[in-house]
Motif scaffolding. Structure first.
Motif, PDB file in Angstrom:
ATOM      1  N   ILE A  43      19.706 -32.467 -12.888  1.00 53.25           N
ATOM      2  CA  ILE A  43      20.717 -33.172 -12.376  1.00 53.25           C
ATOM      3  C   ILE A  43      20.745 -34.546 -12.729  1.00 53.25           C
ATOM      4  CG2 ILE A  43      21.502 -34.254 -10.072  1.00 53.25           C
ATOM      5  CD1 ILE A  43      20.965 -31.515  -9.099  1.00 53.25           C
ATOM      6  N   ASN A  44      19.349 -35.217 -12.844  1.00 53.96           N
ATOM      7  CA  ASN A  44      19.278 -36.635 -13.140  1.00 53.96           C
ATOM      8  C   ASN A  44      19.547 -36.720 -14.620  1.00 53.96           C
ATOM      9  OD1 ASN A  44      18.558 -38.298 -10.779  1.00 53.96           O
ATOM     10  ND2 ASN A  44      16.973 -37.096 -10.453  1.00 53.96           N
ATOM     11  N   THR A  45      19.071 -35.925 -15.400  1.00 55.26           N
ATOM     12  CA  THR A  45      19.339 -35.917 -16.928  1.00 55.26           C
ATOM     13  C   THR A  45      20.899 -36.087 -17.115  1.00 55.26           C
ATOM     14  OG1 THR A  45      17.443 -34.700 -17.498  1.00 55.26           O
ATOM     15  CG2 THR A  45      19.000 -34.852 -19.070  1.00 55.26           C
ATOM     16  N   SER A  84      24.008 -30.725 -22.890  1.00 50.59           N
ATOM     17  CA  SER A  84      24.238 -30.452 -24.404  1.00 50.59           C
ATOM     18  C   SER A  84      25.427 -30.894 -25.023  1.00 50.59           C
ATOM     19  CB  SER A  84      23.915 -28.970 -24.543  1.00 50.59           C
ATOM     20  OG  SER A  84      23.641 -28.481 -25.926  1.00 50.59           O
ATOM     21  N   LYS A  85      26.513 -30.393 -24.461  1.00 48.60           N
ATOM     22  CA  LYS A  85      27.946 -31.026 -24.906  1.00 48.60           C
ATOM     23  C   LYS A  85      27.949 -32.660 -25.000  1.00 48.60           C
ATOM     24  CE  LYS A  85      30.565 -27.057 -23.253  1.00 48.60           C
ATOM     25  NZ  LYS A  85      31.599 -26.759 -22.300  1.00 48.60           N
ATOM     26  N   ASP A  86      27.556 -33.245 -24.009  1.00 42.12           N
ATOM     27  CA  ASP A  86      27.565 -34.771 -24.058  1.00 42.12           C
ATOM     28  C   ASP A  86      26.828 -35.376 -24.956  1.00 42.12           C
ATOM     29  OD1 ASP A  86      29.543 -35.152 -22.136  1.00 42.12           O
ATOM     30  OD2 ASP A  86      28.233 -34.928 -20.621  1.00 42.12           O
ATOM     31  N   SER A  87      25.445 -34.667 -25.132  1.00 40.92           N
ATOM     32  CA  SER A  87      24.549 -35.350 -26.125  1.00 40.92           C
ATOM     33  C   SER A  87      25.360 -35.138 -27.369  1.00 40.92           C
ATOM     34  CB  SER A  87      23.480 -34.264 -26.101  1.00 40.92           C
ATOM     35  OG  SER A  87      22.733 -34.630 -24.967  1.00 40.92           O
ATOM     36  N   GLN A  88      25.682 -33.943 -27.848  1.00 39.26           N
ATOM     37  CA  GLN A  88      26.320 -33.703 -29.187  1.00 39.26           C
ATOM     38  C   GLN A  88      27.550 -34.671 -29.566  1.00 39.26           C
ATOM     39  OE1 GLN A  88      25.084 -31.781 -31.682  1.00 39.26           O
ATOM     40  NE2 GLN A  88      26.418 -33.311 -32.774  1.00 39.26           N
ATOM     41  N   ARG A  89      28.405 -34.900 -28.494  1.00 40.89           N
ATOM     42  CA  ARG A  89      29.704 -35.727 -28.685  1.00 40.89           C
ATOM     43  C   ARG A  89      28.905 -37.048 -28.684  1.00 40.89           C
ATOM     44  NH1 ARG A  89      33.495 -35.201 -23.704  1.00 40.89           N
ATOM     45  NH2 ARG A  89      34.737 -36.612 -25.401  1.00 40.89           N
ATOM     46  N   GLY A 112      17.538 -40.123 -19.975  1.00 41.00           N
ATOM     47  CA  GLY A 112      17.825 -38.648 -20.058  1.00 41.00           C
ATOM     48  C   GLY A 112      16.592 -38.092 -20.309  1.00 41.00           C
ATOM     49  N   ARG A 113      16.075 -38.388 -21.549  1.00 38.59           N
ATOM     50  CA  ARG A 113      15.063 -37.740 -22.232  1.00 38.59           C
ATOM     51  C   ARG A 113      13.730 -37.900 -21.543  1.00 38.59           C
ATOM     52  NH1 ARG A 113      10.213 -38.722 -24.256  1.00 38.59           N
ATOM     53  NH2 ARG A 113      10.571 -40.553 -25.375  1.00 38.59           N
ATOM     54  N   LEU A 114      13.413 -38.788 -20.933  1.00 39.11           N
ATOM     55  CA  LEU A 114      12.280 -39.126 -20.055  1.00 39.11           C
ATOM     56  C   LEU A 114      12.262 -38.103 -18.749  1.00 39.11           C
ATOM     57  CD1 LEU A 114      11.457 -42.753 -20.451  1.00 39.11           C
ATOM     58  CD2 LEU A 114      10.201 -40.946 -21.292  1.00 39.11           C
ATOM     59  N   MET A 115      13.569 -38.124 -18.288  1.00 37.12           N
ATOM     60  CA  MET A 115      13.783 -37.245 -17.078  1.00 37.12           C
ATOM     61  C   MET A 115      13.458 -35.709 -17.267  1.00 37.12           C
ATOM     62  SD  MET A 115      14.090 -36.901 -14.201  1.00 37.12           S
ATOM     63  CE  MET A 115      14.291 -38.496 -13.130  1.00 37.12           C
ATOM     64  N   ASP A 146      16.201 -38.633 -29.199  1.00 33.07           N
ATOM     65  CA  ASP A 146      16.131 -38.479 -28.010  1.00 33.07           C
ATOM     66  C   ASP A 146      17.169 -37.415 -27.643  1.00 33.07           C
ATOM     67  OD1 ASP A 146      14.122 -39.990 -27.095  1.00 33.07           O
ATOM     68  OD2 ASP A 146      15.473 -41.734 -26.860  1.00 33.07           O
ATOM     69  N   ALA A 147      18.505 -37.307 -28.008  1.00 32.26           N
ATOM     70  CA  ALA A 147      19.537 -36.556 -27.748  1.00 32.26           C
ATOM     71  C   ALA A 147      19.013 -35.099 -28.410  1.00 32.26           C
ATOM     72  CB  ALA A 147      20.572 -36.694 -28.622  1.00 32.26           C
ATOM     73  N   ASN A 148      18.516 -34.974 -29.497  1.00 36.19           N
ATOM     74  CA  ASN A 148      18.032 -33.650 -29.950  1.00 36.19           C
ATOM     75  C   ASN A 148      17.010 -33.063 -28.996  1.00 36.19           C
ATOM     76  OD1 ASN A 148      19.576 -33.656 -32.201  1.00 36.19           O
ATOM     77  ND2 ASN A 148      18.240 -34.612 -33.715  1.00 36.19           N
ATOM     78  N   LEU A 149      16.084 -33.701 -28.567  1.00 40.34           N
ATOM     79  CA  LEU A 149      14.978 -33.360 -27.603  1.00 40.34           C
ATOM     80  C   LEU A 149      15.557 -32.901 -26.242  1.00 40.34           C
ATOM     81  CD1 LEU A 149      12.010 -35.702 -27.963  1.00 40.34           C
ATOM     82  CD2 LEU A 149      11.911 -33.357 -28.310  1.00 40.34           C
ATOM     83  N   VAL A 150      16.650 -33.524 -25.716  1.00 37.99           N
ATOM     84  CA  VAL A 150      17.260 -33.071 -24.800  1.00 37.99           C
ATOM     85  C   VAL A 150      18.097 -31.877 -24.958  1.00 37.99           C
ATOM     86  CG1 VAL A 150      19.262 -33.545 -23.033  1.00 37.99           C
ATOM     87  CG2 VAL A 150      17.575 -35.376 -23.573  1.00 37.99           C
ATOM     88  N   MET A 151      18.728 -31.687 -26.147  1.00 40.94           N
ATOM     89  CA  MET A 151      19.417 -30.376 -26.516  1.00 40.94           C
ATOM     90  C   MET A 151      18.574 -29.126 -26.683  1.00 40.94           C
ATOM     91  SD  MET A 151      22.680 -31.513 -28.719  1.00 40.94           S
ATOM     92  CE  MET A 151      21.923 -32.491 -29.876  1.00 40.94           C
ATOM     93  N   GLU A 152      17.330 -29.568 -27.256  1.00 41.81           N
ATOM     94  CA  GLU A 152      16.111 -28.658 -27.453  1.00 41.81           C
ATOM     95  C   GLU A 152      15.789 -27.808 -26.238  1.00 41.81           C
ATOM     96  OE1 GLU A 152      12.542 -29.505 -29.455  1.00 41.81           O
ATOM     97  OE2 GLU A 152      13.709 -30.505 -31.072  1.00 41.81           O
ATOM     98  N   MET A 153      15.797 -28.571 -25.153  1.00 37.67           N
ATOM     99  CA  MET A 153      15.451 -27.966 -23.793  1.00 37.67           C
ATOM    100  C   MET A 153      16.374 -26.825 -23.511  1.00 37.67           C
ATOM    101  SD  MET A 153      17.077 -28.362 -20.455  1.00 37.67           S
ATOM    102  CE  MET A 153      18.190 -29.419 -20.978  1.00 37.67           C
ATOM    103  N   LYS A 154      17.660 -27.093 -23.658  1.00 34.54           N
ATOM    104  CA  LYS A 154      18.467 -26.035 -23.383  1.00 34.54           C
ATOM    105  C   LYS A 154      18.488 -25.207 -24.455  1.00 34.54           C
ATOM    106  CE  LYS A 154      23.497 -24.950 -23.284  1.00 34.54           C
ATOM    107  NZ  LYS A 154      23.712 -23.920 -24.146  1.00 34.54           N
ATOM    108  N   ASN A 155      18.386 -25.344 -25.781  1.00 35.86           N
ATOM    109  CA  ASN A 155      18.307 -24.050 -26.440  1.00 35.86           C
ATOM    110  C   ASN A 155      17.087 -23.531 -26.601  1.00 35.86           C
ATOM    111  OD1 ASN A 155      20.800 -25.002 -27.429  1.00 35.86           O
ATOM    112  ND2 ASN A 155      20.046 -26.396 -28.734  1.00 35.86           N
TER     113      ASN A 155
END
Length: 163
Positions: A43-45, A84-89, A112-115, A146-155
């Motif tokens: 949620i915070n991310t 993930s969509k917001d990170s990619q956009r 976001g990445r730290l959270m 940072d965006a790639n790390l956040v998206m990796e979490m989903k993937n």
């Protein structure tokens, strides 16, 4: 979840090994009942990543709390998908934003990445202050990382549970 049961304490040959794999149901109840679980972190991310995307695409941000209210009422997979969509956009438009915007975007995405990776955040201004002293290319690369790390979490599939 299952504890190991040695056959020495059972009648007959019944025994079990330690279960080292959590089922989706195990994960669901762990996230639901233990404070500071994944739902709170995602949620915070979402709030930080949404602000980064709005800065990148519309040169504006919205209150972090407003984003959190949306994320609270949706399931983890839905929130993950939006993150993930917001990170990619954000990544898709990096070449079209100026240095000042990049510095702000970096601050939001870093939080976001730290959270998502540590459960902690740092002051947004602290991140922006770091970015001010860096070149455009360095800041852009940090945003990408940072965006790639956040998206990796989903993937990764690690947190794909219903909520």
């Amino acid at each position: 979840m299952l504890y190991a049961i040695p056959k020495e304490i059972t009648i007959g040959d019944y025994s079990t090994e330690w279960n080292k794999n959590l089922s989706d149901t195990d994960k669901y109840y762990a996230y639901k009942w233990y404070p500071g679980g994944f739902k709170e972190r995602i949620i915070n991310t979402f709030g930080y990543v949404k602000n980064a995307r709005l800065m990148a695409t519309e040169n504006r941000t919205e209150p972090h709390g407003g984003h959190l209210h949306w994320a609270i009422i949706h399931s983890i997979p839905v929130v993950q998908s939006e993150v993930s969509k917001d990170s990619q956009r954000t990544l898709d438009i990096l070449d079209a934003v100026n240095k000042e915007q990049l510095d702000e975007i970096f601050g939001y995405l870093k939080n976001g990445r730290l959270m998502i990776t540590t459960g902690k955040t740092e002051p947004h201004e602290g991140h922006v202050h770091w970015a001010l002293g860096q070149t455009l290319e360095v800041v852009k690369q940090e945003i990408i990382n940072d965006a790639n790390l956040v998206m990796e979490m989903k993937n990764s599939g690690l947190f794909n549970v219903s909520n």
